[in-house]
Design a protein around this motif. Structure first.
Motif, PDB file in Angstrom:
ATOM      1  N   LEU A 198      -4.958  11.770  55.036  1.00  0.00           N
ATOM      2  CA  LEU A 198      -5.056  10.318  55.170  1.00  0.00           C
ATOM      3  C   LEU A 198      -5.758   9.937  56.471  1.00  0.00           C
ATOM      4  O   LEU A 198      -6.587   9.009  56.496  1.00  0.00           O
ATOM      5  CB  LEU A 198      -3.664   9.694  55.123  1.00  0.00           C
ATOM      6  CG  LEU A 198      -2.932   9.749  53.770  1.00  0.00           C
ATOM      7  CD1 LEU A 198      -1.529   9.197  53.902  1.00  0.00           C
ATOM      8  CD2 LEU A 198      -3.710   8.980  52.702  1.00  0.00           C
ATOM      9  N   ALA A 199      -5.428  10.640  57.551  1.00  0.00           N
ATOM     10  CA  ALA A 199      -6.079  10.367  58.833  1.00  0.00           C
ATOM     11  C   ALA A 199      -7.570  10.671  58.767  1.00  0.00           C
ATOM     12  O   ALA A 199      -8.390   9.913  59.294  1.00  0.00           O
ATOM     13  CB  ALA A 199      -5.426  11.185  59.941  1.00  0.00           C
ATOM     14  N   SER A 200      -7.940  11.754  58.094  1.00  0.00           N
ATOM     15  CA  SER A 200      -9.351  12.112  57.956  1.00  0.00           C
ATOM     16  C   SER A 200     -10.109  11.029  57.197  1.00  0.00           C
ATOM     17  O   SER A 200     -11.217  10.628  57.585  1.00  0.00           O
ATOM     18  CB  SER A 200      -9.493  13.452  57.231  1.00  0.00           C
ATOM     19  OG  SER A 200      -8.933  14.502  57.981  1.00  0.00           O
ATOM     20  N   ALA A 201      -9.507  10.557  56.111  1.00  0.00           N
ATOM     21  CA  ALA A 201     -10.143   9.509  55.319  1.00  0.00           C
ATOM     22  C   ALA A 201     -10.274   8.208  56.113  1.00  0.00           C
ATOM     23  O   ALA A 201     -11.324   7.558  56.097  1.00  0.00           O
ATOM     24  CB  ALA A 201      -9.349   9.266  54.040  1.00  0.00           C
ATOM     25  N   ALA A 202      -9.205   7.837  56.821  1.00  0.00           N
ATOM     26  CA  ALA A 202      -9.226   6.607  57.611  1.00  0.00           C
ATOM     27  C   ALA A 202     -10.254   6.687  58.730  1.00  0.00           C
ATOM     28  O   ALA A 202     -11.004   5.731  58.979  1.00  0.00           O
ATOM     29  CB  ALA A 202      -7.835   6.335  58.184  1.00  0.00           C
ATOM     30  N   LEU A 203     -10.312   7.823  59.405  1.00  0.00           N
ATOM     31  CA  LEU A 203     -11.279   7.988  60.495  1.00  0.00           C
ATOM     32  C   LEU A 203     -12.711   7.967  59.977  1.00  0.00           C
ATOM     33  O   LEU A 203     -13.612   7.433  60.633  1.00  0.00           O
ATOM     34  CB  LEU A 203     -11.001   9.304  61.235  1.00  0.00           C
ATOM     35  CG  LEU A 203      -9.728   9.325  62.077  1.00  0.00           C
ATOM     36  CD1 LEU A 203      -9.383  10.747  62.497  1.00  0.00           C
ATOM     37  CD2 LEU A 203      -9.883   8.436  63.309  1.00  0.00           C
ATOM     38  N   ALA A 204     -12.929   8.534  58.791  1.00  0.00           N
ATOM     39  CA  ALA A 204     -14.267   8.503  58.199  1.00  0.00           C
ATOM     40  C   ALA A 204     -14.688   7.072  57.883  1.00  0.00           C
ATOM     41  O   ALA A 204     -15.834   6.674  58.137  1.00  0.00           O
ATOM     42  CB  ALA A 204     -14.298   9.357  56.934  1.00  0.00           C
ATOM     43  N   LEU A 205     -13.765   6.295  57.343  1.00  0.00           N
ATOM     44  CA  LEU A 205     -14.071   4.893  57.027  1.00  0.00           C
ATOM     45  C   LEU A 205     -14.350   4.098  58.295  1.00  0.00           C
ATOM     46  O   LEU A 205     -15.300   3.310  58.350  1.00  0.00           O
ATOM     47  CB  LEU A 205     -12.909   4.273  56.254  1.00  0.00           C
ATOM     48  CG  LEU A 205     -12.725   4.741  54.813  1.00  0.00           C
ATOM     49  CD1 LEU A 205     -11.441   4.165  54.225  1.00  0.00           C
ATOM     50  CD2 LEU A 205     -13.923   4.346  53.959  1.00  0.00           C
ATOM     51  N   VAL A 206     -13.516   4.283  59.313  1.00  0.00           N
ATOM     52  CA  VAL A 206     -13.724   3.580  60.584  1.00  0.00           C
ATOM     53  C   VAL A 206     -15.076   3.963  61.186  1.00  0.00           C
ATOM     54  O   VAL A 206     -15.815   3.113  61.696  1.00  0.00           O
ATOM     55  CB  VAL A 206     -12.583   3.898  61.565  1.00  0.00           C
ATOM     56  CG1 VAL A 206     -12.904   3.364  62.961  1.00  0.00           C
ATOM     57  CG2 VAL A 206     -11.276   3.292  61.075  1.00  0.00           C
ATOM     58  N   GLY A 207     -15.395   5.241  61.123  1.00  0.00           N
ATOM     59  CA  GLY A 207     -16.671   5.701  61.660  1.00  0.00           C
ATOM     60  C   GLY A 207     -17.857   5.083  60.957  1.00  0.00           C
ATOM     61  O   GLY A 207     -18.856   4.708  61.583  1.00  0.00           O
TER      62      GLY A 207
END
Length: 224
Positions: free
Chosen positions: A204-213
């Motif tokens: 979930l953190a990986s997905a969220a960080l990718a979206l934020v990026g």
């Protein structure tokens, strides 16, 4: 040995264990952003400050990146009381995590700072920007975009590393798992649940960080 899995015996404790994800996450956020801010200061000192400040910043990086987190954490929590300095488990955890993480983040951000083109810095100075403005509007955005993948990975690494806080009694995800395991004697079931929870949090953190990026910094971060 005839061990049979009995997840039913820990069913009542599952909500209690999973609620430990919240302290895990907020410890991660506080550690990461505080260490990133300190790391930026250290990186700038290494690159832009005078010889003495640069050497001191380099010494900080050397000491923090070559010191085991376990040792620093236990020194703060069990060693300092011998000198009359008492820290709560959460205070010792945050200080240890921020100190150690700052060294690694300083090196990551130093690489980003060094990649800033001199022409951009000269242009900012020509426009009359102060050093703080140059840091905020020129250097910081470039560093974030350049080092975003490494920073994202370090964020997840920090989140997984928060499990070490259980060693000094912090009641986060692993701490609660240890408590339930010692009470129910169902270690395999408890820590299987915790392992899956960490995997889910990481994804979930990986997905969220990718979206934020992608949305904020236009970084082509890979989705899960």
């Amino acid at each position: 040995m005839n061990y049979s899995l009995q997840f039913g015996q820990i069913a009542a404790d599952v909500p209690y264990i999973l609620s430990g994800a919240w302290p895990t996450l907020w410890i991660t956020f506080v550690t990461f952003f505080a260490a990133a801010a300190l790391g930026m200061f250290i990186a700038m000192a290494r690159l832009k400050a005078g010889p003495l400040a640069s050497r001191l910043a380099g010494l900080w990086v050397t000491l923090t990146t070559n010191s085991p987190l376990f040792v620093v954490l236990f020194f703060l929590f069990n060693g300092l009381p011998n000198w009359g300095i008492l820290l709560s488990p959460i205070a010792a955890t945050l200080i240890a995590f921020i100190v150690i993480s700052s060294g690694y983040l300083a090196e990551i951000q130093r690489g980003g700072i060094q990649s800033v083109r001199q022409a951009e810095l000269d242009a900012a100075e020509t426009l009359g920007m102060s050093r703080l403005q140059i840091l905020r509007f020129v250097i910081a955005p470039h560093v974030i975009k350049t080092t975003y993948p490494a920073l994202s990975n370090f964020f997840i690494f920090t989140m997984l590393g928060t499990s070490m806080a259980s060693l000094v009694g912090v009641n986060e995800l692993t701490g609660r798992a240890i408590e339930v395991s010692s009470r129910t004697f169902r270690s395999i079931e408890v820590f299987s649940l915790v392992a899956v929870t960490y995997v889910v949090l990481s994804l979930l953190a990986s997905a969220a960080l990718a979206l934020v990026g992608r949305w904020l910094f236009r970084v082509k971060a890979r989705m899960i």
